[in-house]
Design a protein around this motif. Structure first.
Motif, mmCIF file in Angstrom:
data_model
loop_
_atom_site.group_PDB
_atom_site.id
_atom_site.type_symbol
_atom_site.label_atom_id
_atom_site.label_comp_id
_atom_site.label_asym_id
_atom_site.label_seq_id
_atom_site.Cartn_x
_atom_site.Cartn_y
_atom_site.Cartn_z
ATOM 1 N N SER A 119 8.494 13.029 -2.388
ATOM 2 C CA SER A 119 7.427 12.064 -2.653
ATOM 3 C C SER A 119 6.055 12.715 -2.606
ATOM 4 O O SER A 119 5.217 12.490 -3.483
ATOM 5 C CB SER A 119 7.488 10.921 -1.641
ATOM 6 O OG SER A 119 8.714 10.253 -1.707
ATOM 7 N N VAL A 120 5.830 13.517 -1.580
ATOM 8 C CA VAL A 120 4.511 14.147 -1.424
ATOM 9 C C VAL A 120 4.239 15.112 -2.570
ATOM 10 O O VAL A 120 3.121 15.194 -3.077
ATOM 11 C CB VAL A 120 4.416 14.846 -0.053
ATOM 12 C CG1 VAL A 120 3.151 15.698 0.034
ATOM 13 C CG2 VAL A 120 4.420 13.812 1.072
ATOM 14 N N SER A 121 5.265 15.829 -3.015
ATOM 15 C CA SER A 121 5.057 16.774 -4.123
ATOM 16 C C SER A 121 4.648 16.045 -5.397
ATOM 17 O O SER A 121 3.760 16.507 -6.133
ATOM 18 C CB SER A 121 6.325 17.601 -4.363
ATOM 19 O OG SER A 121 7.373 16.792 -4.889
ATOM 20 N N ILE A 122 5.253 14.885 -5.666
ATOM 21 C CA ILE A 122 4.917 14.130 -6.874
ATOM 22 C C ILE A 122 3.542 13.493 -6.740
ATOM 23 O O ILE A 122 2.739 13.496 -7.686
ATOM 24 C CB ILE A 122 5.981 13.063 -7.158
ATOM 25 C CG1 ILE A 122 7.337 13.722 -7.458
ATOM 26 C CG2 ILE A 122 5.558 12.170 -8.327
ATOM 27 C CD1 ILE A 122 7.309 14.746 -8.586
ATOM 28 N N LEU A 123 3.228 12.953 -5.575
ATOM 29 C CA LEU A 123 1.914 12.336 -5.380
ATOM 30 C C LEU A 123 0.793 13.365 -5.490
ATOM 31 O O LEU A 123 -0.269 13.079 -6.049
ATOM 32 C CB LEU A 123 1.867 11.639 -4.015
ATOM 33 C CG LEU A 123 2.683 10.349 -3.939
ATOM 34 C CD1 LEU A 123 2.788 9.866 -2.509
ATOM 35 C CD2 LEU A 123 2.053 9.271 -4.814
ATOM 36 N N ARG A 124 1.015 14.551 -4.986
ATOM 37 C CA ARG A 124 -0.010 15.602 -5.124
ATOM 38 C C ARG A 124 -0.158 16.008 -6.585
ATOM 39 O O ARG A 124 -1.263 16.339 -7.026
ATOM 40 C CB ARG A 124 0.348 16.796 -4.235
ATOM 41 C CG ARG A 124 0.092 16.493 -2.761
ATOM 42 C CD ARG A 124 0.410 17.628 -1.830
ATOM 43 N NE ARG A 124 0.070 17.258 -0.463
ATOM 44 C CZ ARG A 124 0.602 17.806 0.616
ATOM 45 N NH1 ARG A 124 1.529 18.764 0.491
ATOM 46 N NH2 ARG A 124 0.239 17.409 1.823
ATOM 47 N N ALA A 125 0.940 15.987 -7.333
ATOM 48 C CA ALA A 125 0.847 16.258 -8.767
ATOM 49 C C ALA A 125 0.015 15.177 -9.448
ATOM 50 O O ALA A 125 -0.796 15.466 -10.332
ATOM 51 C CB ALA A 125 2.246 16.312 -9.377
ATOM 52 N N ASP A 214 -1.514 13.015 1.611
ATOM 53 C CA ASP A 214 -1.555 13.504 2.993
ATOM 54 C C ASP A 214 -1.292 12.378 3.985
ATOM 55 O O ASP A 214 -0.654 12.587 5.023
ATOM 56 C CB ASP A 214 -2.908 14.151 3.279
ATOM 57 C CG ASP A 214 -3.129 15.419 2.467
ATOM 58 O OD1 ASP A 214 -2.131 16.097 2.146
ATOM 59 O OD2 ASP A 214 -4.284 15.728 2.145
ATOM 60 N N ALA A 215 -1.800 11.168 3.682
ATOM 61 C CA ALA A 215 -1.529 10.023 4.547
ATOM 62 C C ALA A 215 -0.033 9.714 4.573
ATOM 63 O O ALA A 215 0.552 9.463 5.636
ATOM 64 C CB ALA A 215 -2.320 8.807 4.070
ATOM 65 N N LEU A 216 0.591 9.731 3.393
ATOM 66 C CA LEU A 216 2.021 9.471 3.319
ATOM 67 C C LEU A 216 2.808 10.538 4.073
ATOM 68 O O LEU A 216 3.749 10.232 4.806
ATOM 69 C CB LEU A 216 2.482 9.423 1.859
ATOM 70 C CG LEU A 216 3.967 9.126 1.667
ATOM 71 C CD1 LEU A 216 4.303 7.703 2.102
ATOM 72 C CD2 LEU A 216 4.374 9.340 0.212
#
Length: 241
Positions: A119-125, A214-216
């Motif tokens: 999830s974090v990798s996709i949100l950062r993208a 980062d929050a997630l």
């Protein structure tokens, strides 16, 4: 190119037979029609996000979104059920990318850890404009989630509708049957709640992060560590066994 079109025009026909000239003529026309529909759809999305950013979600009407593209409201509704649906299609793209990233995590990785990293990798993208994601659209959705109860509610409902799919993915990783094992359902429900809690807490003193990703990550790391926190009374000598 002509050879490729000729080959594609005969798909489904018995050997020795060819599609009629009329059918062959329709093939490139159908391709142009689909490309035109895709351009119209993308233009409506661009128009909607621009107006949402300028006027806010509630103040923007379907008529204004359609007028900006020089089409009718009726045309808009051929592509989207509502103006909320424009935002949710972007979230569908995120969810699809997240599913792929989750499936690609090492098979022996624990469920919450794999979900966090995927999830974090996709949100950062999304935030950085990588892999074809539009960071301005992502930023607009974040602002609307914070400022519009209607958008937040629609996003929450949309996430709940994906509960079954998330449950299935978690069950596959765990190697269990979700019909007889409640744990995948619990994971899917909790993680969905964590996503929306991250939006609510972003910028507050409860999380240190400035970016949603980062929050997630911070919230999911807390979840990984276990949430059966001790009660305050447990630290009192009087309460000791």
């Amino acid at each position: 190119m002509k050879e490729l079109l000729a080959e594609s025009s005969n798909v489904g026909y018995p050997a020795g037979m060819e599609a009629t000239p009329a059918v062959q003529a329709c093939i490139p026309t159908a391709g142009r029609r689909e490309r035109k529909k895709q351009r119209t759809r993308e233009a409506l999305v661009d128009s909607a996000f621009r107006l949402f950013a300028e006027k806010g979600f509630e103040a923007t009407t379907v008529e204004e979104i359609a007028d900006a593209v020089d089409v009718s409201s009726r045309t808009f509704f051929r592509y989207f059920a509502s103006k909320e649906d424009v935002l949710l299609t972007f979230q569908d793209e995120q969810f699809g990318a997240m599913k792929e990233a989750f499936a690609a995590r090492p098979a022996d990785e624990p469920v919450i850890t794999a979900l966090r990293r995927a999830s974090v990798s996709i949100l950062r993208a999304c935030e950085d404009g990588a892999f074809g994601f539009d960071p301005e659209r992502f930023g607009c959705i974040r602002q609307l989630m914070e400022s519009s109860p209607a958008v937040f509610g629609s996003s929450l409902e949309h996430g709940q509708r994906k509960h079954a799919e998330m449950t299935r993915l978690v069950a596959e990783r765990m190697g269990v049957d979700p019909v007889t094992d409640m744990r995948p359902h619990v994971v899917a429900a909790v993680v969905n709640g964590v996503f929306h809690t991250a939006f609510e807490l972003l910028g507050s003193g409860a999380v240190r992060a400035e970016r949603f990703s980062d929050a997630l990550s911070e919230l999911l790391l807390t979840l990984e560590g276990g949430i059966n926190f001790p009660a305050a009374a447990a630290a009192s000598p009087a309460s000791a066994d």
